[in-house]
Design a protein around this motif. Structure first.
Motif, PDB file in Angstrom:
ATOM      1  N   SER A  91      23.496  22.554  39.572  1.00 55.86           N
ATOM      2  CA  SER A  91      23.632  21.745  40.785  1.00 55.86           C
ATOM      3  C   SER A  91      25.089  21.578  41.207  1.00 55.86           C
ATOM      4  O   SER A  91      25.369  21.356  42.371  1.00 55.86           O
ATOM      5  CB  SER A  91      22.971  20.387  40.598  1.00 55.86           C
ATOM      6  OG  SER A  91      23.541  19.727  39.499  1.00 55.86           O
ATOM      7  N   HIS A 106      15.188  22.835  40.196  1.00 52.23           N
ATOM      8  CA  HIS A 106      14.376  22.839  41.409  1.00 52.23           C
ATOM      9  C   HIS A 106      14.493  24.170  42.126  1.00 52.23           C
ATOM     10  O   HIS A 106      13.813  24.400  43.106  1.00 52.23           O
ATOM     11  CB  HIS A 106      14.862  21.742  42.362  1.00 52.23           C
ATOM     12  CG  HIS A 106      14.347  20.393  42.008  1.00 52.23           C
ATOM     13  ND1 HIS A 106      15.149  19.409  41.492  1.00 52.23           N
ATOM     14  CD2 HIS A 106      13.111  19.872  42.069  1.00 52.23           C
ATOM     15  CE1 HIS A 106      14.417  18.339  41.268  1.00 52.23           C
ATOM     16  NE2 HIS A 106      13.176  18.592  41.619  1.00 52.23           N
ATOM     17  N   LEU A 154      17.280  19.948  48.785  1.00 54.18           N
ATOM     18  CA  LEU A 154      17.491  19.406  47.451  1.00 54.18           C
ATOM     19  C   LEU A 154      18.771  18.579  47.421  1.00 54.18           C
ATOM     20  O   LEU A 154      19.583  18.646  48.336  1.00 54.18           O
ATOM     21  CB  LEU A 154      17.636  20.548  46.444  1.00 54.18           C
ATOM     22  CG  LEU A 154      16.466  21.516  46.350  1.00 54.18           C
ATOM     23  CD1 LEU A 154      16.803  22.629  45.369  1.00 54.18           C
ATOM     24  CD2 LEU A 154      15.218  20.789  45.912  1.00 54.18           C
ATOM     25  N   SER A 175      13.730  13.146  50.384  1.00 53.69           N
ATOM     26  CA  SER A 175      13.229  14.090  49.379  1.00 53.69           C
ATOM     27  C   SER A 175      11.724  13.966  49.265  1.00 53.69           C
ATOM     28  O   SER A 175      11.089  14.730  48.552  1.00 53.69           O
ATOM     29  CB  SER A 175      13.786  13.769  47.995  1.00 53.69           C
ATOM     30  OG  SER A 175      15.137  13.584  48.036  1.00 53.69           O
ATOM     31  N   SER A 196      13.845  25.258  48.278  1.00 54.47           N
ATOM     32  CA  SER A 196      14.231  26.020  47.095  1.00 54.47           C
ATOM     33  C   SER A 196      14.819  27.371  47.459  1.00 54.47           C
ATOM     34  O   SER A 196      15.092  28.182  46.581  1.00 54.47           O
ATOM     35  CB  SER A 196      13.043  26.247  46.172  1.00 54.47           C
ATOM     36  OG  SER A 196      12.078  25.280  46.340  1.00 54.47           O
TER      37      SER A 196
END
Lengths: 522, 341
Positions: A189, A218, A307, A472, A511
């Motif tokens: 991330s 994710h 995300l 989200s 994604s």
């Protein structure tokens, strides 16, 4: 702690072959409740030596809870955990470490001021009479790095390393205490693409050395590239375990979402207020937000998906003025939007931040003070607050937005999450802002309050305001906004209307895979 | 890098003072200058342990005060001088331990704790001093020291060991200070305790996760800080051959200033014992030089303030410059890598 012994650490081929493919960790029948609400029911997981085992699921699926049980942060209510086939009780982080389980945390746990070697041995430094044996430390780090094929300078100060290298140090630190299962929680991330590539090489090296890896992410493409097996969780249960050849985007997202509920929305076309238009063109903010452009009209509720780290929070903060723009422009009704929050509030902006505890309210102050704080311009004269006007303003807000208790002197810190959010929201709603920016407006609030929040938002939109809502929550994104823009890697990736949006499609887009529904933007 | 810059500044200053003031460059003044630097330097040296560990200690002045009174009273028992000094160190360490325990066990913030104890220690100093005169009101009475062997420790080297060698005009404390500075450099950089001190100053959470007992390391840091203040105080009393309870106030801030100027960041995790040494020399040289120029005291205060600000700004801009440089390098490296892939 068992520090790594040099002689023992030489690779023994027979030893290596014997471990690969064997099961390292088995967890079964794991149940866990918080305040009577089940977050895990009969969940299980097994990870083998020499495999990368991915764990996927939506927010709230129970991924982090099961990880915390395995690593001894939470205690399970029922179920059993086996290491190498032997039943074990893991009641603390230390227990987990003794079982050979290590977690690489998202926020890294390295000391920037110390060197690589010092970090790896911090807390269990080798040496006599308290004098650190630096040569020995260096030699052991080199031996360890060589064994797993890592390239790292033991004397480099951690502060000078990139994120991928820091993760390598974290992994070495875990290996130095004989970790056999390494859990990585969203490790990419904070990495750039090149750095992620480096991390994947590190992971491949670990796999070759028969370390078991549990990989939480994710990002679908990473999971395809890396994992040997994949466990999918939903609503506290395990939905299935996929083998490498069974993993594909459609299957995975469908398993994560479950049964898709369609909201046949029969609402008529909404009236747009053409004179209230927010125009964002080529907006950039460092590396986090890249060249983003869109237009939103009064009356419209615009949803922003993506995300964490996709640039969605940066987008709204940049528009509001809470982050410095590094390029591009924002105009409202043709007039340029300032970089100063103070001026923007006067121009009709409102912002509900993601983490209300940190940025949303002042906990030690009363409901009244927290609501009035953004409206001092309307409630004061020559720098003096008009107490009567303030009280009227606050009482109206408390009544209109049903904040409980109905006591303007009550401390916000003692309110429930839902009422705290209503205070933050009420602060802006009371001003009837022309543009309301919301970042995760319903996180941690119950269903009842959630419905109220949607109602207030819709009402505000119907009066001609522009609503931009980052979320989200896929359920929320498919239901509330009129239009949804999904972000990926700092830019817009895919666009949906309310009619084309499905949870699976939004998840897929977030994604980094273009779904059939909606319209691709890149 | 940072240290070299400060040393360079000190040398330039010394050169300027030597050329401009004819009473600066002589052995006598250097011996006096080094004594002052040693006193401040010992305080700064102890403080560096607390500051590198991410803390602050405002009680050094208070400890100097109370230990001065205790040492002078103790010296009247006629014990050998070295015992008086050890007594001073132990007392200082004890007061440091009180600070450490209040911070680590009672969970008070360091700023408030040491602010309070600093005042409290000053009060204790007054209490012991007044007892001596037997009067509750009345002026503070300086207590003249009569213990010969104790007085000798405060003097020059020549007074102790006869007139021999190059060191004869320097004070014993100066030599001890230099030796200790080198020793403390080693302790900070080469021992487990030193490593952990940097760790808790740089990233306490990570240190804790690695199994470092933060409270213990912090407490030891305060004990060391107190012990150094006690040592400095014991020597100062011997040198002045008298103690009074007004001694010590303001030294805590000078010590902090010396550390900051030397390059020990207030946020912790940066700098070392040599930084504390250089910082003290720097400050004392400026004060001494200005004095020799007959420049009014207010200028020396104003200049001290300016120097601290300049040093802090320099550190901050240097850090951000280094960070940008590193990011650019990392960007280029990852770019090249991406090209290769």
């Amino acid at each position: 702690m068992t520090a790594l012994n040099l002689e023992k650490s030489a690779p023994l081929p027979s030893d290596v072959e014997s471990r690969a493919g064997q099961t390292m960790l088995t967890a079964m029948g794991i149940c866990k409740q918080f305040n009577g609400i089940a977050v895990l029911t009969d969940a299980g997981l097994d990870v083998r030596y020499g495999e990368v085992h991915a764990l996927m699921g939506e927010n709230g699926a129970g991924k982090s809870t099961i990880i915390k049980i395995i690593t001894g942060v939470y205690q399970k209510d029922a179920g059993a955990i086996f290491i190498d086939g032997q039943p074990v009780e893991i009641n603390s982080r230390q227990d987990a470490r003794n079982c050979g389980i290590s977690v690489i945390y998202q926020e890294l746990s390295l000391v920037p001021a110390l060197t690589v070697a010092e970090n790896i041995f911090l807390g269990q430094e080798p040496g006599r009479y308290g004098v650190t044996a630096r040569q020995e430390m260096r030699a052991r780090v080199r031996a360890l790095a060589e064994r797993y094929g890592f390239q790292i300078d033991p004397d480099a100060v951690v502060d000078s390393l990139g994120m991928a290298q820091r993760q390598m140090v974290e992994i070495l630190k875990a290996l130095s205490v004989d970790a056999r299962l390494i859990i990585m929680d969203e490790p990419t991330s904070s990495l750039s693409n090149a750095e992620s590539e480096r991390l994947f090489e590190t992971i491949d090296a670990l796999r070759r050395s028969d370390v078991a890896i549990l990989y939480i992410s994710h990002r679908l493409e990473e999971v395809y590239r890396l994992s040997d097996r994949l466990t999918v969780m939903r609503g506290g249960e395990v939905v299935g375990v996929l083998q490498k050849d069974e993993i594909n985007p459609k299957t995975v997202t469908t398993m994560m979402i479950g049964r898709e509920i369609h909201y046949a929305d029969a609402r008529t076309e909404k009236k747009l207020f053409e004179d209230n238009v927010l125009e964002v063109s080529h907006l950039s903010c460092g590396k986090l937000l890249r060249d983003v452009s869109f237009k939103a009209y009064g009356g419209e509720i615009l949803g922003i998906g993506g995300l964490v780290g996709s640039g969605r929070t940066e987008l709204v903060k940049c528009i509001y003025g809470a982050l410095r723009r590094s390029g591009g422009s924002v105009t409202l009704g043709g007039a340029p939007v300032s970089k100063s929050i103070r001026k923007n509030i006067r121009a009709g902006f409102g912002f509900v931040p993601e983490d209300r505890r940190v940025e949303g309210f002042i906990p030690a102050q009363s409901i009244g003070r927290n609501i009035a704080i953004a409206s001092h311009d309307r409630l004061s004269k020559a720098g003096f607050m008009n107490a009567a006007a303030e009280n009227r303003w606050v009482e109206d807000a408390i009544k209109n937005y049903d904040i409980r208790p109905k006591d303007r002197n009550y401390r916000v810190a003692n309110l429930s999450g839902g009422n705290q959010q209503k205070v933050v929201l009420g602060r802006w709603l009371a001003r009837e802002p022309g543009v309301l920016l919301l970042d995760e407006p319903t996180v941690g609030v119950d269903v009842g309050v959630r419905a109220e929040v949607y109602e207030y938002i819709r009402y505000l939109a119907s009066r001609g305001s522009i609503i931009i809502m980052v979320s989200s929550d896929l359920h929320e994104l498919t239901r509330v906004p009129d239009r949804i823009l999904v972000m990926y890697g700092g830019g817009f990736f895919h666009q949906f209307t309310r009619q084309t949006a499905t949870q699976t499609a939004i998840l897929l887009a977030a994604s980094g895979e273009h779904p059939e529904e909606g319209e691709a933007l890149v | 890098m940072r240290k070299l810059a400060t040393v360079g500044f000190v040398l330039i200053l010394m050169l300027v003072f030597s050329l401009q003031a004819d009473n600066f460059f002589n052995l006598r003044n250097f011996s006096e200058l080094s004594f002052n630097a040693a006193f401040l330097g010992l305080l700064a040296l102890g403080l560096s342990f607390v500051m590198i560990g991410g803390g602050i200690d405002l009680s050094a002045g208070g400890i100097v005060c109370v230990v001065a009174i205790l040492c002078s009273r103790f010296s009247f028992l006629g014990t050998p001088g070295i015992v008086v000094v050890v007594f001073g160190v132990v007392c200082g360490a004890f007061f440091g331990l009180c600070n450490g325990l209040l911070v680590s066990r009672a969970g008070l913030t360091e700023f408030v704790t040491t602010l309070a104890t600093g005042i409290l220690y000053q009060g204790l100093g007054l209490l012991f001093a007044f007892r001596d005169t037997g009067k509750l009101s009345g002026t503070l009475v300086s207590m003249g020291i009569t213990n010969k062997s104790y007085l000798a420790l405060g003097g020059r080297f020549s007074a102790l060991f006869g007139a021999r060698g190059a060191l004869k005009d320097f004070h014993l404390m100066t030599v001890i200070w230099i030796v200790l500075a080198v020793a403390m450099y080693f302790v900070l950089r080469r021992t487990n305790f030193g490593l952990r001190t940097y760790a808790i100053g740089s990233h306490p959470k990570a240190a804790e996760m690695s199994g470092v007992d933060i409270r213990r390391v912090k407490t030891i840091g305060f004990v060391i800080c107190g012990a150094f203040a006690g040592l400095a105080s014991a020597f100062l009393v011997a040198n002045m051959s008298a103690a009074n309870a007004s001694l010590g106030s303001g030294y805590e801030f000078q010590a902090i200033a010396a550390c900051v100027v030397g390059g020990i960041a207030l946020g912790g995790g940066k700098g070392d014992a040599v930084c504390a040494l250089i910082g003290s020399v720097f400050l004392v040289t400026i004060l001494n030089g200005l004095y020799k120029f007959n420049i009014p005291t207010y200028w020396s205060y104003i200049l001290q303030g300016v120097i601290i600000i300049v040093a802090t700004v320099f550190d901050a801009s240097f850090a951000s410059f280094a960070r940008r440089l590193r990011e650019r390098r990392a960007d280029r490296a990852s770019g090249e890598e991406a090209m290769r892939l």
